[in-house]
Design a protein around this motif. Structure first.
Motif, PDB file in Angstrom:
ATOM      1  N   ALA A 111       0.445  -1.262   0.128  1.00  0.00           N
ATOM      2  CA  ALA A 111       0.577  -0.021  -0.214  1.00  0.00           C
ATOM      3  C   ALA A 111       0.993   1.213   0.200  1.00  0.00           C
ATOM      4  O   ALA A 111       0.257   2.161  -0.274  1.00  0.00           O
ATOM      5  CB  ALA A 111      -1.162   0.205   1.199  1.00  0.00           C
ATOM      6  N   SER A 112       2.220   0.980   0.173  1.00  0.00           N
ATOM      7  CA  SER A 112       3.052   2.138   0.379  1.00  0.00           C
ATOM      8  C   SER A 112       3.223   2.609  -1.223  1.00  0.00           C
ATOM      9  O   SER A 112       3.304   3.999  -0.652  1.00  0.00           O
ATOM     10  CB  SER A 112       4.612   1.453   1.026  1.00  0.00           C
ATOM     11  OG  SER A 112       4.693   1.013   0.468  1.00  0.00           O
ATOM     12  N   ASP A 113       3.135   1.426  -2.176  1.00  0.00           N
ATOM     13  CA  ASP A 113       3.031   2.086  -3.640  1.00  0.00           C
ATOM     14  C   ASP A 113       1.975   3.759  -3.694  1.00  0.00           C
ATOM     15  O   ASP A 113       2.964   5.033  -4.124  1.00  0.00           O
ATOM     16  CB  ASP A 113       2.939   1.253  -4.675  1.00  0.00           C
ATOM     17  CG  ASP A 113       3.819   0.316  -4.201  1.00  0.00           C
ATOM     18  OD1 ASP A 113       5.317   1.168  -3.643  1.00  0.00           O
ATOM     19  OD2 ASP A 113       3.712  -0.738  -4.585  1.00  0.00           O
ATOM     20  N   TYR A 114       1.342   3.837  -2.962  1.00  0.00           N
ATOM     21  CA  TYR A 114       0.186   4.769  -3.478  1.00  0.00           C
ATOM     22  C   TYR A 114       0.495   6.054  -2.853  1.00  0.00           C
ATOM     23  O   TYR A 114       0.379   7.271  -2.955  1.00  0.00           O
ATOM     24  CB  TYR A 114      -1.027   4.643  -2.975  1.00  0.00           C
ATOM     25  CG  TYR A 114      -1.605   3.300  -4.038  1.00  0.00           C
ATOM     26  CD1 TYR A 114      -2.188   4.149  -5.722  1.00  0.00           C
ATOM     27  CD2 TYR A 114      -1.667   2.692  -3.346  1.00  0.00           C
ATOM     28  CE1 TYR A 114      -3.070   2.629  -6.154  1.00  0.00           C
ATOM     29  CE2 TYR A 114      -2.541   1.077  -4.503  1.00  0.00           C
ATOM     30  CZ  TYR A 114      -2.934   1.677  -5.477  1.00  0.00           C
ATOM     31  OH  TYR A 114      -4.043   0.622  -6.645  1.00  0.00           O
ATOM     32  N   LYS A 115       1.194   5.519  -1.173  1.00  0.00           N
ATOM     33  CA  LYS A 115       1.711   6.925  -0.272  1.00  0.00           C
ATOM     34  C   LYS A 115       2.705   7.596  -1.620  1.00  0.00           C
ATOM     35  O   LYS A 115       3.238   8.841  -1.312  1.00  0.00           O
ATOM     36  CB  LYS A 115       2.205   6.974   0.799  1.00  0.00           C
ATOM     37  CG  LYS A 115       1.060   6.052   1.224  1.00  0.00           C
ATOM     38  CD  LYS A 115       1.604   6.008   2.409  1.00  0.00           C
ATOM     39  CE  LYS A 115       0.270   4.549   3.820  1.00  0.00           C
ATOM     40  NZ  LYS A 115       0.764   4.829   4.859  1.00  0.00           N
ATOM     41  N   ALA A 116       3.643   6.938  -1.795  1.00  0.00           N
ATOM     42  CA  ALA A 116       4.801   6.741  -2.431  1.00  0.00           C
ATOM     43  C   ALA A 116       4.608   8.176  -4.316  1.00  0.00           C
ATOM     44  O   ALA A 116       5.403   8.800  -4.077  1.00  0.00           O
ATOM     45  CB  ALA A 116       5.885   6.158  -3.293  1.00  0.00           C
ATOM     46  N   MET A 117       3.393   7.700  -4.478  1.00  0.00           N
ATOM     47  CA  MET A 117       3.097   8.138  -5.390  1.00  0.00           C
ATOM     48  C   MET A 117       1.717   9.558  -5.048  1.00  0.00           C
ATOM     49  O   MET A 117       1.387  10.129  -6.208  1.00  0.00           O
ATOM     50  CB  MET A 117       2.196   7.655  -7.070  1.00  0.00           C
ATOM     51  CG  MET A 117       3.466   6.494  -7.613  1.00  0.00           C
ATOM     52  SD  MET A 117       2.401   4.829  -8.313  1.00  0.00           S
ATOM     53  CE  MET A 117       1.955   6.112  -9.516  1.00  0.00           C
ATOM     54  N   GLN A 118       1.910   9.676  -3.913  1.00  0.00           N
ATOM     55  CA  GLN A 118       0.640  10.831  -3.998  1.00  0.00           C
ATOM     56  C   GLN A 118      -0.390  10.346  -3.670  1.00  0.00           C
ATOM     57  O   GLN A 118      -1.050  11.808  -4.619  1.00  0.00           O
ATOM     58  CB  GLN A 118       0.716  12.333  -3.867  1.00  0.00           C
ATOM     59  CG  GLN A 118       2.470  12.314  -3.108  1.00  0.00           C
ATOM     60  CD  GLN A 118       2.942  13.939  -4.010  1.00  0.00           C
ATOM     61  OE1 GLN A 118       2.686  14.234  -4.461  1.00  0.00           O
ATOM     62  NE2 GLN A 118       3.959  14.647  -3.200  1.00  0.00           N
ATOM     63  N   LEU A 119      -1.075   9.468  -4.060  1.00  0.00           N
ATOM     64  CA  LEU A 119      -2.476   8.622  -4.665  1.00  0.00           C
ATOM     65  C   LEU A 119      -2.946   8.808  -3.130  1.00  0.00           C
ATOM     66  O   LEU A 119      -2.085   7.564  -2.437  1.00  0.00           O
ATOM     67  CB  LEU A 119      -2.116   7.607  -5.823  1.00  0.00           C
ATOM     68  CG  LEU A 119      -1.753   8.102  -7.024  1.00  0.00           C
ATOM     69  CD1 LEU A 119      -1.524   7.191  -7.581  1.00  0.00           C
ATOM     70  CD2 LEU A 119      -2.268   9.727  -7.373  1.00  0.00           C
ATOM     71  N   PRO A 120      -4.317   9.503  -3.272  1.00  0.00           N
ATOM     72  CA  PRO A 120      -5.593   7.948  -2.016  1.00  0.00           C
ATOM     73  C   PRO A 120      -5.235   6.759  -2.753  1.00  0.00           C
ATOM     74  O   PRO A 120      -5.283   6.068  -3.582  1.00  0.00           O
ATOM     75  CB  PRO A 120      -6.857   8.779  -2.880  1.00  0.00           C
ATOM     76  CG  PRO A 120      -6.851   9.199  -3.793  1.00  0.00           C
ATOM     77  CD  PRO A 120      -5.713   9.637  -3.870  1.00  0.00           C
ATOM     78  N   ILE A 121      -5.020   5.989  -1.165  1.00  0.00           N
ATOM     79  CA  ILE A 121      -5.156   4.260  -1.265  1.00  0.00           C
ATOM     80  C   ILE A 121      -6.648   4.054  -1.378  1.00  0.00           C
ATOM     81  O   ILE A 121      -8.120   4.194  -0.463  1.00  0.00           O
ATOM     82  CB  ILE A 121      -5.126   3.498  -0.297  1.00  0.00           C
ATOM     83  CG1 ILE A 121      -3.082   4.090   0.307  1.00  0.00           C
ATOM     84  CG2 ILE A 121      -5.175   2.509   0.049  1.00  0.00           C
ATOM     85  CD1 ILE A 121      -3.202   3.794   1.681  1.00  0.00           C
TER      86      ILE A 121
END
Length: 246
Positions: free
Chosen positions: A141-151
């Motif tokens: 799930a941290s991939d979305y945080k790294a891309m600054q996208l909502p989960i």
């Protein structure tokens, strides 16, 4: 001794029947895999070997069942040698195990890469993939945080708005492949274990049959002079008579 001999004999017949069913399963799996494998590849060779090995095992089992039914010591000894050879071949096949290309998840890996690269333009594709495989992100799930996208909601477990899927989709693919390979190897080890069991049965049965034959010869040598000896029947009848007299 008679009770022990009879028990081992019929247990051996049941073991050989189960062994033949497993061999037929190996042939069926080899035939299906051969249709999907590319020619001149390690996978193609592996499945051809599986077909040949399964057919060889079926032939040996028929030979061994004949030895059990007819109570022929020579046939049981030859059958023991065949089982030893098959054990060696099974070990080599397990040692040189080559999973089929479909186990490597090549197409699934390509599909995952495609939907992940289209995440910004077509996020619904990745969300659908996550729902089907119960995973979140490429790694987690941290991939979305790294891309600054909502989960997305597809990352949450069914019926929960807080519990996320901890495993990424890439790890899910590797885990699925590992489970399939472990299942295949477990099946092969079960066959080897059954072969060892049949081998021990055959050795014990041959030893008991040798003792019964020796007892029959001693009984014939001890017949008093002038007493008429009963004529020997065929091998099946002679074994039956021998077991009845013990």
């Amino acid at each position: 001794m008679i009770c022990c001999y009879t028990t081992i004999k019929y247990t051996g017949l049941l073991s050989n029947l189960l062994y033949m069913l497993l061999a037929i399963g190996v042939m069926a799996a080899g035939g299906l895999g051969l249709q999907m494998a590319q020619p001149n590849t390690p996978e193609h060779t592996y499945f051809v070997e599986s077909l040949v090995l399964g057919a060889t095992i079926c032939t040996i089992i028929i030979f061994g069942c004949y030895g059990l039914v007819s109570d022929l010591l020579s046939v049981n000894i030859i059958f023991t040698g065949f089982i030893l050879i098959v054990l060696g071949l099974e070990y080599l096949q397990l040692h040189n195990y080559q999973p089929h290309s479909r186990y490597k998840n090549t197409s699934q890996q390509l599909e995952l890469l495609t939907v992940w690269h289209k995440l910004e333009k077509q996020p619904e594709l990745m969300q659908q993939y996550e729902q089907q495989h119960h995973c979140c992100g490429y790694n987690n799930a941290s991939d979305y945080k790294a891309m600054q996208l909502p989960i997305p909601k597809s990352c949450y477990q069914p019926g929960s708005d807080e519990l996320l899927f901890t495993r990424g989709c890439q790890a899910t693919l590797k885990h699925g492949r590992s489970r399939i390979e472990q299942r295949d190897k477990l099946f092969m080890w079960c066959i080897i274990g059954l072969e060892i069991f049949i081998l021990v049965q055959t050795i014990v049965l041959s030893g008991l049959l040798y003792k019964l034959r020796r007892r029959e010869r001693l009984a014939r040598q001890q017949v008093p002079p002038g007493v008429r000896r009963e004529p020997r029947a065929n091998h099946v009848g002679s074994r039956t008579q021998l077991l009845d007299n013990v």
